[in-house]
Design an enzyme around this catalytic site. Structure first.
Site, PDB file in Angstrom:
ATOM      1  N   ILE A 104       1.850   4.690   1.492  1.00  0.00           N
ATOM      2  CA  ILE A 104       0.957   5.558   2.257  1.00  0.00           C
ATOM      3  C   ILE A 104       0.320   4.711   3.355  1.00  0.00           C
ATOM      4  O   ILE A 104      -0.070   3.567   3.109  1.00  0.00           O
ATOM      5  CB  ILE A 104      -0.161   6.136   1.353  1.00  0.00           C
ATOM      6  CG1 ILE A 104       0.442   7.018   0.253  1.00  0.00           C
ATOM      7  CG2 ILE A 104      -1.179   6.919   2.163  1.00  0.00           C
ATOM      8  CD1 ILE A 104      -0.571   7.466  -0.785  1.00  0.00           C
TER       9      ILE A 104
ATOM     10  N   HIS B 225       0.854  -1.214   0.000  1.00  0.00           N
ATOM     11  CA  HIS B 225       0.000   0.000   0.000  1.00  0.00           C
ATOM     12  C   HIS B 225       0.878   1.248   0.000  1.00  0.00           C
ATOM     13  O   HIS B 225       0.986   1.899   1.038  1.00  0.00           O
ATOM     14  CB  HIS B 225      -0.904  -0.014   1.221  1.00  0.00           C
ATOM     15  CG  HIS B 225      -2.044   0.943   1.153  1.00  0.00           C
ATOM     16  ND1 HIS B 225      -1.964   2.255   1.567  1.00  0.00           N
ATOM     17  CD2 HIS B 225      -3.311   0.791   0.717  1.00  0.00           C
ATOM     18  CE1 HIS B 225      -3.136   2.841   1.420  1.00  0.00           C
ATOM     19  NE2 HIS B 225      -3.966   1.975   0.902  1.00  0.00           N
TER      20      HIS B 225
ATOM     21  N   GLY C 138      -5.908   4.310   5.268  1.00  0.00           N
ATOM     22  CA  GLY C 138      -6.889   5.040   6.065  1.00  0.00           C
ATOM     23  C   GLY C 138      -7.453   4.207   7.196  1.00  0.00           C
ATOM     24  O   GLY C 138      -7.689   4.714   8.293  1.00  0.00           O
ATOM     25  N   VAL C 139      -7.672   2.915   6.945  1.00  0.00           N
ATOM     26  CA  VAL C 139      -8.225   2.063   8.003  1.00  0.00           C
ATOM     27  C   VAL C 139      -7.265   1.949   9.185  1.00  0.00           C
ATOM     28  O   VAL C 139      -7.701   1.801  10.326  1.00  0.00           O
ATOM     29  CB  VAL C 139      -8.622   0.662   7.491  1.00  0.00           C
ATOM     30  CG1 VAL C 139      -9.755   0.746   6.489  1.00  0.00           C
ATOM     31  CG2 VAL C 139      -7.444  -0.076   6.896  1.00  0.00           C
TER      32      VAL C 139
ATOM     33  N   GLU D   2      -8.167   2.889  12.947  1.00  0.00           N
ATOM     34  CA  GLU D   2      -7.862   1.923  13.999  1.00  0.00           C
ATOM     35  C   GLU D   2      -6.984   2.550  15.078  1.00  0.00           C
ATOM     36  O   GLU D   2      -7.173   2.290  16.270  1.00  0.00           O
ATOM     37  CB  GLU D   2      -7.175   0.688  13.404  1.00  0.00           C
ATOM     38  CG  GLU D   2      -6.692  -0.319  14.429  1.00  0.00           C
ATOM     39  CD  GLU D   2      -7.792  -0.989  15.242  1.00  0.00           C
ATOM     40  OE1 GLU D   2      -7.487  -1.468  16.362  1.00  0.00           O
ATOM     41  OE2 GLU D   2      -8.949  -1.049  14.780  1.00  0.00           O
TER      42      GLU D   2
END
Length: 146
Positions: free
Chosen positions: A55, A49, A58-59, A63
């Site tokens: 990067i 990723h 987003g998750v 979290e």
């Protein structure tokens, strides 16, 4: 009150490679705190990723906010060993700026309300005092299964 990594591990069940908070400042026990994480270039998720432009997903940022809230709420209890914090929902999530390898991110979470064992928080993630992510989320405190 500053909570270091060893104490964080007594408050939430997460462990490497899924523990995303290095340190946490409890501003108001059970209500407000700021988690901190330096996302090193060796993080496992950067391999996929994305390989040519890594990067933080987003998750993972969401979290990290939830883990910060878990630490803030868990610190309020005297005996938290028999309890667990379970994510229930995420609302109003917005991703404003990318987070790259070797970025230090601060996760500021604030209590909104609770009903019985369900807590709702708002969270803002920042890098160099610039907002990179925000959301509202809820989690439930439950007794661990034996």
């Amino acid at each position: 009150m500053i909570i270091n990594l060893d104490e964080i591990k007594t408050l939430i069940p997460h462990r490497d490679p899924f523990l995303f908070i290095d340190k946490c400042e409890i501003i108001i026990s059970g209500k407000e705190g700021i988690g901190e994480r330096l996302f090193l270039s060796k993080e496992y998720f950067f391999r996929g990723h994305f390989p040519k432009m890594p990067i933080v997903p987003g998750v993972v940022l969401i979290e990290s906010m939830a883990q910060t809230a878990g630490i803030v709420v868990s610190k309020k209890y005297e005996n938290f060993e028999d309890k667990s914090v379970l994510f229930m929902s995420v609302n109003k999530a917005k991703f404003r700026k990318p987070v790259y390898p070797n970025d230090k991110i601060f996760f500021h979470v604030k209590y909104i309300q609770s009903v019985k064992s369900v807590y709702k928080f708002s969270g803002i993630a920042t890098k160099n005092n610039i907002k990179v992510c925000e959301c509202e989320f809820s989690a439930m405190i439950s007794h661990k299964q034996s």
